[in-house]
Motif scaffolding. Sequence first.
Motif, PDB file in Angstrom:
ATOM      1  N   LEU A 218       0.824  -1.205   0.000  1.00 45.69           N
ATOM      2  CA  LEU A 218       0.000   0.000   0.000  1.00 45.69           C
ATOM      3  C   LEU A 218       0.863   1.262   0.000  1.00 45.69           C
ATOM      4  CD1 LEU A 218      -2.815  -1.134   2.442  1.00 45.69           C
ATOM      5  CD2 LEU A 218      -3.112  -0.520   0.039  1.00 45.69           C
ATOM      6  N   ASP A 219       1.967   1.233   0.741  1.00 45.43           N
ATOM      7  CA  ASP A 219       2.899   2.372   0.697  1.00 45.43           C
ATOM      8  C   ASP A 219       3.411   2.587  -0.725  1.00 45.43           C
ATOM      9  OD1 ASP A 219       2.672   2.772   3.434  1.00 45.43           O
ATOM     10  OD2 ASP A 219       4.442   1.568   3.917  1.00 45.43           O
ATOM     11  N   GLU A 220       3.706   1.493  -1.396  1.00 46.80           N
ATOM     12  CA  GLU A 220       4.228   1.575  -2.767  1.00 46.80           C
ATOM     13  C   GLU A 220       3.149   2.042  -3.739  1.00 46.80           C
ATOM     14  OE1 GLU A 220       5.650  -2.423  -2.919  1.00 46.80           O
ATOM     15  OE2 GLU A 220       6.925  -2.017  -1.186  1.00 46.80           O
ATOM     16  N   HIS A 221       1.905   1.645  -3.502  1.00 49.78           N
ATOM     17  CA  HIS A 221       0.803   2.140  -4.329  1.00 49.78           C
ATOM     18  C   HIS A 221       0.658   3.653  -4.172  1.00 49.78           C
ATOM     19  CE1 HIS A 221      -1.641  -1.831  -4.987  1.00 49.78           C
ATOM     20  NE2 HIS A 221      -0.391  -1.917  -5.387  1.00 49.78           N
ATOM     21  N   GLU A 222       0.849   4.147  -2.953  1.00 46.07           N
ATOM     22  CA  GLU A 222       0.753   5.590  -2.732  1.00 46.07           C
ATOM     23  C   GLU A 222       1.825   6.336  -3.517  1.00 46.07           C
ATOM     24  OE1 GLU A 222       0.801   6.003   1.544  1.00 46.07           O
ATOM     25  OE2 GLU A 222      -1.377   6.111   1.608  1.00 46.07           O
ATOM     26  N   ALA A 223       3.015   5.769  -3.581  1.00 48.02           N
ATOM     27  CA  ALA A 223       4.090   6.400  -4.361  1.00 48.02           C
ATOM     28  C   ALA A 223       3.735   6.428  -5.843  1.00 48.02           C
ATOM     29  CB  ALA A 223       5.401   5.645  -4.139  1.00 48.02           C
ATOM     30  N   LEU A 224       3.137   5.358  -6.326  1.00 45.44           N
ATOM     31  CA  LEU A 224       2.697   5.324  -7.720  1.00 45.44           C
ATOM     32  C   LEU A 224       1.608   6.362  -7.972  1.00 45.44           C
ATOM     33  CD1 LEU A 224       2.685   1.486  -8.354  1.00 45.44           C
ATOM     34  CD2 LEU A 224       3.710   3.165  -9.893  1.00 45.44           C
ATOM     35  N   LEU A 225       0.651   6.466  -7.069  1.00 44.16           N
ATOM     36  CA  LEU A 225      -0.427   7.440  -7.232  1.00 44.16           C
ATOM     37  C   LEU A 225       0.119   8.866  -7.259  1.00 44.16           C
ATOM     38  CD1 LEU A 225      -3.170   5.925  -4.883  1.00 44.16           C
ATOM     39  CD2 LEU A 225      -3.228   6.028  -7.384  1.00 44.16           C
ATOM     40  N   ALA A 226       1.128   9.136  -6.433  1.00 45.71           N
ATOM     41  CA  ALA A 226       1.728  10.473  -6.424  1.00 45.71           C
ATOM     42  C   ALA A 226       2.372  10.784  -7.770  1.00 45.71           C
ATOM     43  CB  ALA A 226       2.761  10.573  -5.302  1.00 45.71           C
ATOM     44  N   ALA A 227       3.043   9.801  -8.342  1.00 45.75           N
ATOM     45  CA  ALA A 227       3.667  10.004  -9.649  1.00 45.75           C
ATOM     46  C   ALA A 227       2.616  10.213 -10.729  1.00 45.75           C
ATOM     47  CB  ALA A 227       4.553   8.811  -9.989  1.00 45.75           C
ATOM     48  N   PHE A 228       1.537   9.451 -10.664  1.00 44.10           N
ATOM     49  CA  PHE A 228       0.465   9.605 -11.650  1.00 44.10           C
ATOM     50  C   PHE A 228      -0.219  10.962 -11.495  1.00 44.10           C
ATOM     51  CE2 PHE A 228       0.161   4.754 -11.669  1.00 44.10           C
ATOM     52  CZ  PHE A 228       0.867   4.647 -12.852  1.00 44.10           C
ATOM     53  N   ALA A 229      -0.419  11.400 -10.253  1.00 46.45           N
ATOM     54  CA  ALA A 229      -1.056  12.697 -10.014  1.00 46.45           C
ATOM     55  C   ALA A 229      -0.211  13.829 -10.589  1.00 46.45           C
ATOM     56  CB  ALA A 229      -1.280  12.909  -8.517  1.00 46.45           C
ATOM     57  N   ALA A 230       1.116  13.649 -10.552  1.00 50.62           N
ATOM     58  CA  ALA A 230       2.027  14.661 -11.094  1.00 50.62           C
ATOM     59  C   ALA A 230       2.240  14.508 -12.595  1.00 50.62           C
ATOM     60  CB  ALA A 230       3.372  14.575 -10.371  1.00 50.62           C
ATOM     61  N   ARG A 231       1.634  13.469 -13.180  1.00 50.63           N
ATOM     62  CA  ARG A 231       1.832  13.160 -14.612  1.00 50.63           C
ATOM     63  C   ARG A 231       3.328  13.021 -14.932  1.00 50.63           C
ATOM     64  NH1 ARG A 231      -3.162  14.678 -12.683  1.00 50.63           N
ATOM     65  NH2 ARG A 231      -4.729  14.828 -14.329  1.00 50.63           N
TER      66      ARG A 231
END
Length: 218
Positions: free
Chosen positions: A180-193
Amino acid sequence: MRAINRHHGLAEEAYEAIFAQLMALRIAPGSRITVDNLARELNVSQTPIREALGRLEGEGLVIKTHLIGYSAAPQITRRRFDELYDLRLLLEPAAAQRAARTMDEGRLSVLKEVAGVMSRRQGGDERVRYSAFARQDSVFHDRILEYAGNELIRKTLANQHTHFHIFRLMFHSRVTEEALDEHEALLAAFAARDGRAAKRAMNDHIERSRDRLLPAFE
């Protein structure tokens, strides 16, 4: 297993109950699965049990053998494990990079919903949470591949049933919490495009997943 309530979704509930037991290793890899026993334990007829087992067979978690019946799929071998992770490392980081470039608010909202991070602090049965996250993780990665726009890669990985098999290797809360921590890092990258950040985050996620599960072969 707890008995399930009778209503029109019996096959779906039977599927969820059996899936949870497979993910939590309450039904051991390679063990026989008896339709009669499941019907009694879940307080349903054999029909929804057979429908559920047929669905699980399609997902590679159950094997049906002529004149013998059903059994849980055997655990994946170390060689197969290594091959799956080699394949994922080749394909998924680049797919995450492409997906980041196509990201919009609608797609980001979908990824946030299926990433599992919003429900990580919910209590309840740990086996149910674990099996639910196994499915969420599969959907999360599949959506990223969908947004990357390469259906051949998406179908190739889907046909391996990768996530279900690796989650059966070890029933442990660490498997979900660190993921889940790693998913959050992915979501942050996606949010920043940010395509390069998404690629790095996906590579890190897959490598860490591999390292978490390696002790299952010791």
